[in-house]
Design a protein around this motif. Structure first.
Motif, PDB file in Angstrom:
ATOM      1  N   GLY A   1     -41.340 -51.791 -50.767  1.00  0.00           N
ATOM      2  CA  GLY A   1     -42.008 -53.088 -50.648  1.00  0.00           C
ATOM      3  C   GLY A   1     -43.173 -53.011 -49.680  1.00  0.00           C
ATOM      4  N   ALA A   2     -43.289 -54.026 -48.833  1.00  0.00           N
ATOM      5  CA  ALA A   2     -44.423 -54.083 -47.911  1.00  0.00           C
ATOM      6  C   ALA A   2     -44.482 -52.841 -47.014  1.00  0.00           C
ATOM      7  N   GLY A   3     -43.329 -52.229 -46.738  1.00  0.00           N
ATOM      8  CA  GLY A   3     -43.308 -51.049 -45.869  1.00  0.00           C
ATOM      9  C   GLY A   3     -44.158 -49.919 -46.408  1.00  0.00           C
ATOM     10  N   GLN A   4     -43.919 -49.538 -47.670  1.00  0.00           N
ATOM     11  CA  GLN A   4     -44.721 -48.457 -48.249  1.00  0.00           C
ATOM     12  C   GLN A   4     -46.187 -48.871 -48.375  1.00  0.00           C
ATOM     13  N   HIS A   5     -46.366 -50.125 -48.765  1.00  0.00           N
ATOM     14  CA  HIS A   5     -47.727 -50.649 -48.912  1.00  0.00           C
ATOM     15  C   HIS A   5     -48.503 -50.505 -47.595  1.00  0.00           C
ATOM     16  N   ARG A   6     -47.871 -50.929 -46.510  1.00  0.00           N
ATOM     17  CA  ARG A   6     -48.525 -50.905 -45.205  1.00  0.00           C
ATOM     18  C   ARG A   6     -48.755 -49.475 -44.720  1.00  0.00           C
ATOM     19  N   THR A   7     -47.774 -48.613 -44.976  1.00  0.00           N
ATOM     20  CA  THR A   7     -47.914 -47.215 -44.565  1.00  0.00           C
ATOM     21  C   THR A   7     -49.130 -46.568 -45.227  1.00  0.00           C
ATOM     22  N   ALA A   8     -49.250 -46.803 -46.537  1.00  0.00           N
ATOM     23  CA  ALA A   8     -50.381 -46.202 -47.249  1.00  0.00           C
ATOM     24  C   ALA A   8     -51.700 -46.749 -46.710  1.00  0.00           C
ATOM     25  N   LEU A   9     -51.732 -48.045 -46.477  1.00  0.00           N
ATOM     26  CA  LEU A   9     -52.974 -48.672 -46.028  1.00  0.00           C
ATOM     27  C   LEU A   9     -53.363 -48.193 -44.625  1.00  0.00           C
ATOM     28  N   ASN A  10     -52.403 -48.141 -43.711  1.00  0.00           N
ATOM     29  CA  ASN A  10     -52.705 -47.660 -42.364  1.00  0.00           C
ATOM     30  C   ASN A  10     -53.215 -46.229 -42.393  1.00  0.00           C
TER      31      ASN A  10
ATOM     32  N   VAL B   1     -46.293 -48.442 -29.833  1.00  0.00           N
ATOM     33  CA  VAL B   1     -46.071 -49.461 -30.860  1.00  0.00           C
ATOM     34  C   VAL B   1     -44.647 -49.987 -30.797  1.00  0.00           C
ATOM     35  N   ALA B   2     -43.684 -49.102 -30.531  1.00  0.00           N
ATOM     36  CA  ALA B   2     -42.289 -49.551 -30.414  1.00  0.00           C
ATOM     37  C   ALA B   2     -42.141 -50.485 -29.222  1.00  0.00           C
ATOM     38  N   GLY B   3     -42.788 -50.138 -28.128  1.00  0.00           N
ATOM     39  CA  GLY B   3     -42.691 -50.971 -26.931  1.00  0.00           C
ATOM     40  C   GLY B   3     -43.284 -52.358 -27.122  1.00  0.00           C
ATOM     41  N   LEU B   4     -44.220 -52.472 -28.058  1.00  0.00           N
ATOM     42  CA  LEU B   4     -44.888 -53.753 -28.282  1.00  0.00           C
ATOM     43  C   LEU B   4     -44.267 -54.561 -29.420  1.00  0.00           C
ATOM     44  N   ALA B   5     -43.226 -54.010 -30.084  1.00  0.00           N
ATOM     45  CA  ALA B   5     -42.667 -54.678 -31.264  1.00  0.00           C
ATOM     46  C   ALA B   5     -42.007 -56.002 -30.877  1.00  0.00           C
ATOM     47  N   THR B   6     -42.334 -57.047 -31.615  1.00  0.00           N
ATOM     48  CA  THR B   6     -41.719 -58.350 -31.360  1.00  0.00           C
ATOM     49  C   THR B   6     -41.218 -58.941 -32.671  1.00  0.00           C
ATOM     50  N   HIS B   7     -40.272 -59.870 -32.557  1.00  0.00           N
ATOM     51  CA  HIS B   7     -39.786 -60.564 -33.745  1.00  0.00           C
ATOM     52  C   HIS B   7     -40.889 -61.381 -34.390  1.00  0.00           C
ATOM     53  N   GLU B   8     -41.823 -61.858 -33.603  1.00  0.00           N
ATOM     54  CA  GLU B   8     -42.898 -62.686 -34.156  1.00  0.00           C
ATOM     55  C   GLU B   8     -43.772 -61.858 -35.103  1.00  0.00           C
ATOM     56  N   ALA B   9     -44.149 -60.662 -34.647  1.00  0.00           N
ATOM     57  CA  ALA B   9     -45.090 -59.873 -35.429  1.00  0.00           C
ATOM     58  C   ALA B   9     -44.463 -59.359 -36.722  1.00  0.00           C
ATOM     59  N   TYR B  10     -43.165 -59.037 -36.703  1.00  0.00           N
ATOM     60  CA  TYR B  10     -42.564 -58.385 -37.852  1.00  0.00           C
ATOM     61  C   TYR B  10     -41.754 -59.327 -38.741  1.00  0.00           C
ATOM     62  N   GLY B  11     -41.309 -60.466 -38.189  1.00  0.00           N
ATOM     63  CA  GLY B  11     -40.476 -61.363 -38.982  1.00  0.00           C
ATOM     64  C   GLY B  11     -39.237 -60.630 -39.467  1.00  0.00           C
ATOM     65  N   ASP B  12     -38.822 -60.940 -40.695  1.00  0.00           N
ATOM     66  CA  ASP B  12     -37.643 -60.265 -41.238  1.00  0.00           C
ATOM     67  C   ASP B  12     -37.915 -58.801 -41.538  1.00  0.00           C
ATOM     68  N   GLY B  13     -39.176 -58.410 -41.529  1.00  0.00           N
ATOM     69  CA  GLY B  13     -39.506 -57.025 -41.775  1.00  0.00           C
ATOM     70  C   GLY B  13     -39.089 -56.109 -40.638  1.00  0.00           C
ATOM     71  N   LEU B  14     -38.741 -56.673 -39.492  1.00  0.00           N
ATOM     72  CA  LEU B  14     -38.314 -55.854 -38.354  1.00  0.00           C
ATOM     73  C   LEU B  14     -37.103 -55.007 -38.717  1.00  0.00           C
ATOM     74  N   GLU B  15     -36.242 -55.577 -39.545  1.00  0.00           N
ATOM     75  CA  GLU B  15     -35.031 -54.879 -40.014  1.00  0.00           C
ATOM     76  C   GLU B  15     -35.365 -53.527 -40.625  1.00  0.00           C
ATOM     77  N   SER B  16     -36.430 -53.456 -41.400  1.00  0.00           N
ATOM     78  CA  SER B  16     -36.710 -52.189 -42.065  1.00  0.00           C
ATOM     79  C   SER B  16     -37.560 -51.245 -41.210  1.00  0.00           C
ATOM     80  N   VAL B  17     -38.289 -51.784 -40.228  1.00  0.00           N
ATOM     81  CA  VAL B  17     -39.137 -50.901 -39.427  1.00  0.00           C
ATOM     82  C   VAL B  17     -38.406 -50.420 -38.170  1.00  0.00           C
ATOM     83  N   PHE B  18     -37.851 -51.345 -37.423  1.00  0.00           N
ATOM     84  CA  PHE B  18     -37.067 -50.959 -36.237  1.00  0.00           C
ATOM     85  C   PHE B  18     -35.681 -51.588 -36.342  1.00  0.00           C
ATOM     86  N   PRO B  19     -34.801 -51.045 -37.158  1.00  0.00           N
ATOM     87  CA  PRO B  19     -33.506 -51.697 -37.394  1.00  0.00           C
ATOM     88  C   PRO B  19     -32.695 -51.877 -36.113  1.00  0.00           C
ATOM     89  N   LEU B  20     -32.803 -50.925 -35.180  1.00  0.00           N
ATOM     90  CA  LEU B  20     -31.985 -51.050 -33.968  1.00  0.00           C
ATOM     91  C   LEU B  20     -32.448 -52.219 -33.110  1.00  0.00           C
TER      92      LEU B  20
END
Lengths: 453, 453, 453
Positions: free
Chosen positions: B239-248, B354-373
């Motif tokens: 989903g958005a994960g692969q999409h974003r990876t390719a774009l970045n 980037v991990a240190g700056l990760a917030t629930h606001e920026a990732y929304g429910d997508g946080l689960e797939s990027v930083f599950p812990l």
């Protein structure tokens, strides 16, 4: 150097005439018969109210264009370097169009029209690949008009053979140990035998590859190797079927690289490796799973098949190919027998074995998509195996008769066959770069160097 | 030229024996352990009653075979031209098989079997890529048996390092700033340091590229550059994960081309550009987002990362590489430290940030797939960042110890290490084209030209 | 050979300064404006509760990265061999970034930000392709700073022209007979006309291709030819639309290979074939269906379009190109007029015809996705056709004015235009391999051979 004026004048008409005739004929056939199928037609598709993701295109196309297409054109093109790459392109492009028609009449003709879609593109690419396999037999020995004639004949026979196997006999040949590789290779060998020209040995050095050509061939090999999983998977059943086909092919390809290096060192001079062994064996491993890669071959089965094919190919190259030429008068210039012929037959036999071992336990409901006739109870596993074996026999017949017929056709006196002295010479058919601009700048070619020395 | 008879005889056995042993051993391991996973197995897949479009194959394979595979084989193959391409192929194909086993035992071993599917193919390709990165350290200085030994060792260490990072430490490394690039590069540098041979300088000119080789290297670079987005995206969240990876990755790659040209002109002789700078920087930009490309790096962040990597790579090539050789006795023949090493470390540090700056606001429910812990509350953003940093440290340890161990193994006296005078000579291991047919036609090679002059 | 010290010093600043300025400027623009779109952003995507298979990425990306990207970089890169491949890369990478901004402002700017996703990548690749088409006009005659200036200007004009056609006029141009090929070709021709340097003829032999370069060009051609269906299909409507686009392009490409061989033999010296004809015609057939490949062109229509394009291209190369240079003072070095110019105009006219013939019967509900303005009743078929024709006119205007403007800009005296004697010399801008290590080993280059003779 380009032949006497009268020969040149003859050629000036000899190529354009059949080209324009075929051009016109195929165009008329397309106009009368070929239509979009219901997944491609704007009105029919939207009438069905499908989800956009349902379109076959998304399941087949990524394998097709990026991979099968690249494989046929870049892979085969690279393996036949120098300007011959122009003829490769010429032949393959014609074969695409021609086999769209032939296969269309045989497989998707209803209501007075051929219905085309992404499967037609893939099937046509497979036929083009088969023609290119056989093409090497006549490479450099014939003019373009003869190449066309051969492609015409082989396209028809390929289509009929495939139709007999898949539709009349119910043979499974996921992609093409029999229909592509065995057929293409034996068609070519018989053709070579009929066209054997003993004097041609004298100009043999012109086949000799130079360093960069070998590098190109290696690149061609790696291309083919990379895309082989897609090639095998392009037309198998959607879902687990394609997944398994790609995986089996991948393991077979990775299989016996070590074995081949070992063998090549064992049979080579001074224990040194021969690049040609490596290349042939690498590709033979893709051929050998052509029939069985969609089955539950198991990863180990794929490895074993790959090992066998690599070994047979290397030994064939070392020991059988010289015999083929000296005893059977078959000049197998690119070693097609080792790359496509024997591995193709092996692959067909592996298909017999796998069909004979198919059970409802191993395949579950997936049996329907792999061996539909067994699933429907029309064949037992054993009778499916017998049909597979018979399919191999039929393929060998079609290939031999076709190759023989083709050879006789190409010997017809009114076709302009180049004399031995002009074989393998690009300049006969092509304006060599630089020639018409600035002669002094052109790199010397072999025969000129000979003359000047 | 091919060594004395006894050395040749030694080689005749030395290569085949380990090859055949490994061939047999891996085959047995496959037979005993490896099985299709539930998306590949005919019975298991159909039992699940899935839609055909659900099969992981359709999400992963187009990136995999067309792209990752092409990247590893064509890209890396092209960068190491001449007959060495044969060894590249040999090593990569073995590494595929070997890492299927190693990673299978570590990641997908349950019920006594390894379960393989399209993810296994991708993971194996990644391991093969890592081995090829390190391979340059021994290129031309070792025989094929030593290459095999190195691939065996590195495949195991790669698997363990990846397991420790991803599964034990919960580190995110979408694709491979740490596990692939940093590991491969420092493994190689330490290996080079252990194997340093001062006298080898004398035959250094044989590494010198000729015009066409450079062109090939440029083509290899463009290939890698094109497929890097797929390489990074192949295993990230659907989903958005692969999409974003390719774009970045795409933006990072396009980032600082201008900056690199500027820098290369500034540091080059007479303000002229150096192709090697351009190539290294282009690829360094793909390496640097290996850890963070699946995160919300933002398009600007990707540009900035690319700029940094390109700059570090070019400066490293110009100023640090000469020091590396003169002071640290490390011959970094292809500049791997500038291409994979420093950009890999930078990429890991970027991942910390980037991990240190990760917030629930920026990732929304997508946080689960990027930083599950972090999403599950096991880690805070800061502790995730600390784990990322520790992961980099672990990777450097594994790479250094592995490279050192590898170097000592390769120095064992019973392995047939070529003397300095034969390093970088294709003829030692390969039958050079034309040699056995028609010596006069073969293009002169460097050392012959030397002799005749 | 590399210019006097003062010129070199000038260059040392002249390239880095504009590079760094543009680097900084684009970075700032990215930071301020560019954001992920809702299919790429972690939070936005997951808020929507989509199925993972719904992500646009899976429909567009396989065509995009594997194919369009490869086509632009490998295809165009190969066609411009030698170190110019470095500049190709440089320009294309900059154009990607620049056109992301330009097209972003025009097409996806809302809420103060540009929203990017996989469509942005594809659009940017298309713009890069257009720039590369025009690039040949100045290849070898200008410095890198001038190339940048040209890319800047052309990127903006490309974006505006596309915006006017697609959004203001409602023109359909599925992929790019007008917006890419016609625009790129005429931009270039007018540019060449303004920059015409009669004395340059004297160094013309340096453009002369050597044997291997021609082989590379052939490979580049085959690459482009293979990926053209993806190129055309990348942005058309999902479902039957993409399926039909790929199929039409495929048939057009395969169309008149025979016709071209016939024609080439008819007009060639001694009835021999000219590789350049074959290459140009092969690609012209992809250009001609750029506007109409998403329509119900029918397979026969695609064949006929391909035939027409191949014929026009070959005849143009033989008869019109010499006139273009002698009468119109336009040096069309790579024959862009025959490859992109005339086939692009033909394709636009074919689009006019097909639009005029569009009926609700032929398209059914699919009319909505192919000609939305007709489906919504805003345009009749005839008025759509008129708009298409007007779109062609607008494109020719934009291209001519843009090319003229570009030419005048490039003639500004403070830009460092190389003197005639240094045109087509790699060493002016590049450190040629080997030069700084071991002069004796470097292969002789043309002008040195001249000097030494």
């Amino acid at each position: 150097m380009a032949g006497s004026p009268s020969r040149a004048a003859g050629r000036r008409l000899q190529l354009p005439l059949p080209c324009l005739f075929l051009q016109g004929a195929t165009a008329v056939l397309f106009a009368v018969f070929v239509r979009y199928n219901h997944k491609t037609d704007a009105a029919l598709w939207h009438r069905g109210n499908h989800s956009k993701a349902d379109n076959e295109f998304y399941f087949r196309y990524p394998s097709e264009c990026g991979d099968v297409h690249a494989m046929v054109f870049v892979g085969f093109g690279f393996l036949m370097v120098f300007l011959q790459v122009g003829f490769t392109f010429f032949l393959a492009a014609f074969a695409l169009k021609w086999s769209t028609l032939v296969q269309g009449f045989l497989h998707s003709f209803h209501g007075g029209h051929i219905h085309v879609g992404v499967e037609s593109m893939i099937s046509a690419d497979f036929c083009a690949g088969t023609v290119l396999i056989s093409f090497g037999a006549v490479l450099g020995k014939t003019g373009p008009a003869q190449l066309l004639l051969m492609a015409l004949l082989e396209g028809v026979l390929f289509g009929i053979n495939e139709f007999v196997l898949l539709h009349l006999l119910g043979v499974r040949d996921a992609r093409g140990s029999m229909t592509i590789h065995t057929f293409g290779a034996y068609f070519r060998l018989v053709l070579s035998w009929v066209l054997y020209r003993p004097q041609l040995e004298k100009s043999k050095h012109r086949q000799g590859s130079v360093y960069h050509s070998d590098l190109f061939a290696m690149i061609g090999t790696i291309f083919l190797w990379i895309f082989w999983p897609s090639f095998n998977a392009a037309l198998t059943a959607l879902g687990a079927g394609q997944h398994r086909t790609a995986l089996n092919t991948y393991y077979s390809l990775a299989a016996s690289t070590l074995g081949t290096f070992a063998l090549s060192a064992l049979v080579g001079e001074d224990g040194r490796l021969d690049m040609v062994h490596i290349q042939n064996a690498a590709l033979a491993r893709g051929v050998v799973v052509g029939t069985s890669s969609e089955t539950m071959l198991t990863p180990f089965g794929a490895l074993a098949a790959g090992f066998l094919a690599g070994t047979v190919s290397t030994l064939g190259y070392k020991f059988f190919m010289p015999v083929l030429e000296s005893k059977f008068k078959v000049q197998d210039t690119c070693g097609v027998h080792n790359l496509h012929g024997m591995p193709g037959v092996l692959g067909a036999l592996l298909g017999v074995l796998v069909a004979g071992l198919a059970t409802h336990e191993a395949y579950g409901d997936g049996l329907e998509s792999v061996f539909p006739l067994i699933a429907e109870g029309q064949h037992s596993a054993t009778s499916q195996a017998m049909h597979q074996l018979f399919g191999l026999f039929v393929t060998l017949m079609f290939a031999s008769v076709g190759g023989g017929l083709g050879g006789l056709l190409l010997k017809l006196p009114f076709l302009d066959c180049p004399p031995d002295s002009q074989c393998y010479e690009d300049q006969v058919h092509w304006q060599v770069p630089g020639e018409h601009e600035d002669k002094a700048q052109r790199p010397l070619r072999v025969e000129e160097a000979d003359t000047q020395a």
